[in-house]
Design an enzyme around this catalytic site. Structure first.
Site, PDB file in Angstrom:
ATOM      1  N   SER A 214      37.149  44.443  40.301  1.00 45.08           N
ATOM      2  CA  SER A 214      38.240  44.201  39.233  1.00 45.08           C
ATOM      3  C   SER A 214      38.060  44.248  37.924  1.00 45.08           C
ATOM      4  O   SER A 214      37.546  46.019  37.224  1.00 45.08           O
ATOM      5  CB  SER A 214      38.436  42.074  39.501  1.00 45.08           C
ATOM      6  OG  SER A 214      39.707  42.270  39.016  1.00 45.08           O
ATOM      7  N   ASP A 445      46.187  45.040  47.653  1.00 50.33           N
ATOM      8  CA  ASP A 445      46.048  43.948  46.395  1.00 50.33           C
ATOM      9  C   ASP A 445      46.681  43.657  45.820  1.00 50.33           C
ATOM     10  O   ASP A 445      47.524  43.950  45.535  1.00 50.33           O
ATOM     11  CB  ASP A 445      44.989  44.656  46.218  1.00 50.33           C
ATOM     12  CG  ASP A 445      43.844  44.511  44.850  1.00 50.33           C
ATOM     13  OD1 ASP A 445      44.254  43.224  43.821  1.00 50.33           O
ATOM     14  OD2 ASP A 445      42.834  43.781  44.952  1.00 50.33           O
ATOM     15  N   HIS A 473      41.872  40.391  47.208  1.00 49.06           N
ATOM     16  CA  HIS A 473      41.227  41.822  45.720  1.00 49.06           C
ATOM     17  C   HIS A 473      39.687  41.364  46.262  1.00 49.06           C
ATOM     18  O   HIS A 473      38.999  40.311  45.722  1.00 49.06           O
ATOM     19  CB  HIS A 473      42.242  40.515  44.741  1.00 49.06           C
ATOM     20  CG  HIS A 473      41.588  41.001  43.358  1.00 49.06           C
ATOM     21  ND1 HIS A 473      41.720  42.497  42.994  1.00 49.06           N
ATOM     22  CD2 HIS A 473      40.569  40.858  42.467  1.00 49.06           C
ATOM     23  CE1 HIS A 473      41.109  42.597  41.684  1.00 49.06           C
ATOM     24  NE2 HIS A 473      40.478  41.298  41.595  1.00 49.06           N
TER      25      HIS A 473
END
Length: 516
Positions: A214, A445, A473
């Site tokens: 991320s 996602d 995710h």
């Protein structure tokens, strides 16, 4: 099931990166001091798991301002789980970042090590708390006043005005506290990347291997631009479009979030006997919409915590991230529907954990780390925050037609950046080189959409992209969180970290571990 902080969920875990100049024009900045001697010892008592695992901790000294290396310094907290050379030989160091922005990573090697399997023996696993977070030199703000609970009745506009007041107050509390006016402009992702290279130098390593997810993925991409010759084996998991602004990235999450809700509604409709939310996807959707519409007039109270519609949207967003959470989301919506009807509710573990977090007096401070980097960064993919609060309101209202559940959330003023005044003056990091990078991305996602990873993949000309058609995710090591693993993705990552060979072409992983 791990419940991530609600700020992280609400802000979509997007990578919010700092500015800079094109990599081709950026000389490699030496770590300062160049040859410091680290003093390793037990980690702090707060890091009980690290100590139990035999890890060591130290502090790396870095400049506050890398353009003035002889000026004030700060400390970066690092941890180390040493390699076991008897099992395959030592390769080097593997640094990691768990995302955020605002996430601390000192203990992240403990989470990463089981996924690495035998590869863990080949690296010193290095965790760190980014500057101004955790056990690194901190930035703190004046204490937040207690946030008033939503009243028994409200309106959409009243809820919005309260969010504006809260954002303005957070910016003021941080700007006026202590020496923050001097510190805040240096809370940038480019400086975190420089700190990473200072850690590398302090460890005496010529190159740095890295795993980031991320925000940590985008941080890794920035490192490859700033220090391309010092990047060794780089793995980035769930990244963003380098051409988009921060606010654009937030808004782009609306469509995949609604698509995820459609998929969940179909799953739930097939189990109407259990959840009683509707026997068709449209009926399930209507149940969710009625819950939100009602909360925009009269907040829902559960276990003494009053939830307005935006807080309900945060709860929904937290649980829509992974398809394995579908039962938890359906149960939570059922509980909230009962509470909205005035019936007594015993919240399940997922809702109870979120209610505990929302009632915590530390909630406001826990959001500070994200604000430091979201609001202080410029460049890819940061900035772009409207200064006029009415812009957020208009975008929220316009979004309702196509994105009735999540549009008002992803278009809202979720952070104090409209009122933030202490920002970096560096321009944008330009992405574009052929440093070898292994990229991972879930096709569905709904935090960082797949199209963004494709955009980054095109600019990282030396990268290979591994995808899977799942709602998730993060792809690597999913099984460690009780989620369905993607064996071929795990194997590709571990193979690359083991022998340094990227796949010959991009890969699509199936759920069974096969790839094509």
């Amino acid at each position: 099931m791990r419940v991530a902080p609600l700020l992280t969920a609400g802000l979509g875990l997007t990578g919010l990166l700092a500015g800079g100049v094109p990599a081709s024009a950026t000389p490699a900045v030496p770590a300062v001091p160049a040859h410091q001697r680290l003093v390793w010892g037990p980690c702090s008592p707060q890091q009980q798991e690290l100590n139990e695992a035999g890890a060591q901790c130290a502090k790396v000294t870095v400049p506050l301002d890398y353009s003035a290396p002889g000026g004030p310094t700060i400390k970066i907290a690092v941890s180390r789980i040493k390699a076991d050379p008897e099992h395959g030989g030592r390769r080097g160091v593997l640094l990691s970042n768990p995302g955020g922005p605002g996430g601390t990573g000192l203990a992240n090697p403990l989470h990463l090590r089981p996924a690495l399997k035998d590869v863990a023996d080949r690296y010193d696993l290095i965790g760190f708390d980014p500057r101004f977070l955790g056990e690194s030199t901190p930035i703190t703000c004046d204490p937040a006043a207690p946030t008033p609970a939503p009243g028994p009745a409200t309106t959409r506009r009243e809820d919005f005005e309260q969010s504006v007041r809260s954002a303005r107050d957070t910016a003021r509390r941080c700007r006026e506290h202590g020496d923050n006016a001097r510190l805040l402009p240096h809370a940038t992702t480019r400086n975190v990347a420089r700190d990473m290279d200072a850690i590398r130098a302090a460890l005496g390593e010529p190159r740095l291997s890295y795993y980031g997810v991320s925000y940590g993925a985008d941080l890794g991409a920035v490192y490859t631009q700033m220090f391309p010759r010092r990047a060794d084996r780089i793995v980035i998991d769930s990244s963003t479009d380098p051409t988009a602004t921060q606010y654009e990235l937030f808004r782009r999450a609306g469509r995949p979030l609604e698509e995820a809700l459609d998929a969940w509604a179909g799953w739930t409709a097939r189990r109407d006997g259990t959840y009683r939310l509707g026997s068709t996807p449209a009926e399930v959707r209507s149940s969710v919409q009625r819950l939100l519409d009602g909360a925009e007039r009269r907040p829902v109270t559960v276990s003494g915590v009053r939830l307005d519609a935006q807080l309900l949207r945060l709860v929904l967003r937290q649980l829509i991230q992974h398809e394995e959470y579908d039962p938890a989301l359906a149960g939570t919506v059922r509980e909230l529907t009962e509470a909205a009807a005035g019936r007594p509710v015993e919240p399940g573990p997922e809702l109870a954990a979120m209610l505990e977090l929302l009632a915590s007096p530390e909630l406001a401070d826990s959001m500070l780390g994200g604000a430091l980097f979201m609001c202080g960064d410029h460049g890819w993919p940061a900035g772009g925050w409207p200064r006029n609060p009415e812009t957020y309101w208009q975008n929220m209202e316009r979004s309702r037609a196509a994105q009735p559940v999540f549009g008002p959330l992803v278009n809202s003023m979720m952070a104090p950046c409209a009122f933030w005044t202490s920002t970096s003056r560096e321009p944008a990091t330009v992405i574009g080189n052929d440093v070898p990078v292994l990229m991972l991305q879930a096709r569905r996602d709904n935090n960082v959409p797949y199209e963004g990873a494709l955009a980054l993949h095109r600019r990282l000309a030396g990268s290979r992209l591994v995808t899977a058609d799942i709602r998730s995710h993060g792809m690597y090591g999913r099984g460690l969180d009780g989620l369905t693993p993607v064996p071929c993705a795990d194997d590709v990552v571990n193979g690359y970290l083991r022998d340094g060979t990227l796949p010959g072409a991009d890969l699509i992983c199936s759920r069974t571990g096969e790839d094509r």
